[in-house]
Design a protein around this motif. Structure first.
Motif, mmCIF file in Angstrom:
data_model
loop_
_atom_site.group_PDB
_atom_site.id
_atom_site.type_symbol
_atom_site.label_atom_id
_atom_site.label_comp_id
_atom_site.label_asym_id
_atom_site.label_seq_id
_atom_site.Cartn_x
_atom_site.Cartn_y
_atom_site.Cartn_z
ATOM 1 N N GLN A 31 0.843 -1.176 0.000
ATOM 2 C CA GLN A 31 0.000 0.000 0.000
ATOM 3 C C GLN A 31 0.888 1.239 0.000
ATOM 4 O O GLN A 31 2.026 1.206 0.464
ATOM 5 C CB GLN A 31 -0.951 0.015 1.202
ATOM 6 N N ARG A 96 -8.650 -5.166 3.199
ATOM 7 C CA ARG A 96 -7.272 -4.862 3.565
ATOM 8 C C ARG A 96 -7.039 -4.850 5.080
ATOM 9 O O ARG A 96 -5.895 -4.762 5.520
ATOM 10 C CB ARG A 96 -6.874 -3.503 2.976
ATOM 11 N N GLU A 100 -3.436 -4.497 7.247
ATOM 12 C CA GLU A 100 -3.112 -3.281 7.991
ATOM 13 C C GLU A 100 -2.857 -3.603 9.456
ATOM 14 O O GLU A 100 -1.973 -3.015 10.087
ATOM 15 C CB GLU A 100 -4.242 -2.269 7.847
#
Length: 246
Positions: A31, A96, A100
């Protein structure tokens, strides 16, 4: 799940590129806080702060390019987990949160790893054993063949339901339960794969490509293409397709 590398903060300056060494079947989650271009396997994908990427390496390095006029900050995870996806697998539209969470943990948490495995498992094509086939409604197998044969024609969920003689909602739920993917998403996957191949032909317009893979509407084709590739068809052709010799 075996984690090889966690990169919590790496700065890539304007015009710079970075290569991450990978082995076959390595997964890479990445990311960025601004747009970056990813080159991996045989594909090129643009990511941004709202669009992370998940890839599985099949050959060659994993390259990241910053074409912005400002530095970008990258975060990434490289791992293996015994799951082998189809060649050139990648995602830009997925949950996601577990990735994370892993990036924010000082020590990798088993719960985060388990959530990532659960996310990946349904995407992996299950082996077709005789016993497995016996439990599948033969109409669904017939429908799968029909989609593969006719993906390049305009097809709606209602038409698919009519083909096997069931209600659209029932079809969507049953098909998704058996194949771990909805019939329309599978249809769009086939269309997007064909569209990318047709992009190599610079003599075809975007409209012609859209019609060749079953879309009557260029805006609809462009919208779905962007969901899969994080860029419009025109942007993809500009960044990813080799121009013809002058």
């Amino acid at each position: 799940m075996r984690i090889h590398t966690i990169i919590r903060s790496a700065v890539l300056f304007p015009g710079e590129s970075e290569r991450w060494h990978t082995h076959k079947y390595d997964f890479i989650y990445i990311q960025s806080d601004h747009a970056v271009h990813i080159h991996v396997n045989r594909i090129q994908v643009e990511l941004n702060d709202k669009t992370p990427g998940l890839f599985q390496s099949s050959h060659g390095p994993f390259s990241i390019h910053n074409k912005n006029s400002r530095p970008v900050t990258l975060q990434g995870i490289k791992f293996t987990c015994g799951i082998n996806m189809p060649r050139d697998f990648y995602l830009t539209d997925f949950e996601r949160t577990p990735f994370e969470a892993l990036l924010n943990e000082e020590t990798p948490n088993e719960n985060s790893c388990s959530r990532i495995i659960k996310l990946l498992q349904p995407m992996n094509k299950p082996p077709q054993t005789p016993n497995n086939r016996e439990r599948i409604d033969p109409r669904l197998i017939q429908l799968n063949r029909y989609i593969r044969k006719n993906y390049n024609t305009p097809i709606s969920l209602q038409e698919l339901a009519d083909y096997v003689g069931v209600h659209p909602t029932y079809l969507s739920n049953t098909y998704s339960k058996v194949f771990k993917i909805s019939p329309i998403l599978y249809l769009n996957q086939l269309r997007m794969k064909a569209a990318v191949e047709l992009m190599e032909d610079n003599g075809l317009t975007i409209k012609e490509i859209a019609e060749s893979v079953g879309y009557n509407s260029v805006p609809q084709f462009s919208l779905i293409f962007k969901r899969f590739h994080a860029m419009t068809p025109s942007q993809y052709r500009k960044h990813s397709v080799t121009p013809p010799p002058s």
